[in-house]
Enzyme design. Structure first.
Site, PDB file in Angstrom:
ATOM      1  N   LEU A 134       0.852  -1.179   0.000  1.00  0.00           N
ATOM      2  CA  LEU A 134       0.000   0.000   0.000  1.00  0.00           C
ATOM      3  C   LEU A 134       0.896   1.239   0.000  1.00  0.00           C
ATOM      4  O   LEU A 134       2.091   1.151   0.289  1.00  0.00           O
ATOM      5  CB  LEU A 134      -0.908   0.006   1.234  1.00  0.00           C
ATOM      6  N   SER A 135       0.317   2.393  -0.281  1.00  0.00           N
ATOM      7  CA  SER A 135       1.149   3.594  -0.309  1.00  0.00           C
ATOM      8  C   SER A 135       1.827   3.827   1.039  1.00  0.00           C
ATOM      9  O   SER A 135       2.960   4.312   1.082  1.00  0.00           O
ATOM     10  CB  SER A 135       0.334   4.815  -0.722  1.00  0.00           C
ATOM     11  N   GLU A 136       1.147   3.473   2.130  1.00  0.00           N
ATOM     12  CA  GLU A 136       1.774   3.601   3.451  1.00  0.00           C
ATOM     13  C   GLU A 136       1.315   2.486   4.386  1.00  0.00           C
ATOM     14  O   GLU A 136       0.143   2.089   4.356  1.00  0.00           O
ATOM     15  CB  GLU A 136       1.427   4.935   4.120  1.00  0.00           C
ATOM     16  N   THR A 137       2.245   2.013   5.207  1.00  0.00           N
ATOM     17  CA  THR A 137       1.926   1.208   6.376  1.00  0.00           C
ATOM     18  C   THR A 137       2.349   1.995   7.609  1.00  0.00           C
ATOM     19  O   THR A 137       3.500   2.440   7.699  1.00  0.00           O
ATOM     20  CB  THR A 137       2.647  -0.148   6.353  1.00  0.00           C
TER      21      THR A 137
END
Length: 264
Positions: free
Chosen positions: A44-47
């Site tokens: 994902l774009s961020e964790t």
């Protein structure tokens, strides 16, 4: 080892809109290689990883990883982290997060949604010929830069923002830079798109940290301290933006779409 895992769509009114973030509460920090490997697996774009803050400066410590790198600040994953906690703890009205490079961030309740307090990162005018060339656009009014790696390209027409088709390979060669293209909007005060191929994200769906840069710029241009914004990615997302001294206050909602465990 089982680690709790939530996938939350941030700046979203419905599932599968806004920007998805993984939120993973931990008891203690895992080593950096493991954190990065988990973020790469999530893709994902961020964790967002958080642990209780033993210093007492905030409720939690918070770090964010893209699939390829740890970032200085991520707004949508902070909003998602606040939602993860506040949605299960109705007695709380706000949550604070201590970060390594962005200071203390706060998520608070706001009716059926949330407010997100970020530092105001006002960009300064700077020529960005390599970014403009990689974007392949005309109609550029102004280019600006913030030292944390944010390039802002302001254009004269919303249609340019929607139509931009970057050379992602060329942008990636510029390193870990978030490139923002923005203009005045038709249905909202401003529109934008954000690209970070150097951090493993070709186009970010809805970017809170981009609006930490956009808000100081557009409040000055619009002549008022608040405005509405739309990030015109394929998923899209609506934000309210307000400048309050040296802080940017964003408003938005979140939807939890996955709850489970990560197995190591």
């Amino acid at each position: 080892m089982k680690l709790p895992f939530l996938q939350i769509d941030a700046f979203a009114d419905l599932p599968f809109t806004g920007n998805p973030a993984a939120v993973m509460p931990l008891d203690d920090w895992l080593d950096n290689l493991t954190l990065q490997a988990i973020a790469a697996e999530n893709n994902l774009s961020e964790t967002a990883f958080l642990i209780p803050d033993a210093t007492g400066a905030a409720n939690y410590e918070l770090r964010w990883f893209t699939p390829t790198t740890e970032v200085v600040m991520c707004g949508h994953a902070t909003l998602a982290s606040g939602h993860a906690i506040l949605s299960t703890e109705p007695q709380r009205d706000r949550i604070t997060f201590r970060t390594r490079k962005a200071g203390i961030l706060e998520v608070g309740r706001d009716g059926g949604g949330y407010t997100l307090s970020l530092p105001a990162w006002a960009p300064a005018p700077k020529d960005l010929p390599d970014i403009v060339a990689a974007l392949g656009i005309e109609g550029v009014i102004e280019t600006l830069w913030h030292e944390n790696g944010y390039g802002l390209v302001v254009v004269g027409d919303e249609a340019i923002v929607h139509a931009v088709s970057p050379d992602f390979r060329r942008l990636a060669m510029l390193g870990d830079v978030l490139t923002i293209v923005s203009s005045r909007g038709t249905n909202t005060d401003i529109v934008s798109r954000a690209f970070a191929p150097g951090a493993g994200i070709d186009e970010d769906p809805v970017t809170g940290s981009a609006h930490a840069v956009l808000t100081p710029y557009w409040t000055k241009k619009l002549g008022r301290d608040s405005f509405t914004a739309y990030q015109a990615s394929a998923r899209g997302g609506q934000l309210g933006c307000r400048l309050a001294g040296d802080r940017v206050i964003l408003t938005g909602t979140c939807v939890t779409v996955i709850e489970g465990s990560f197995l190591l």
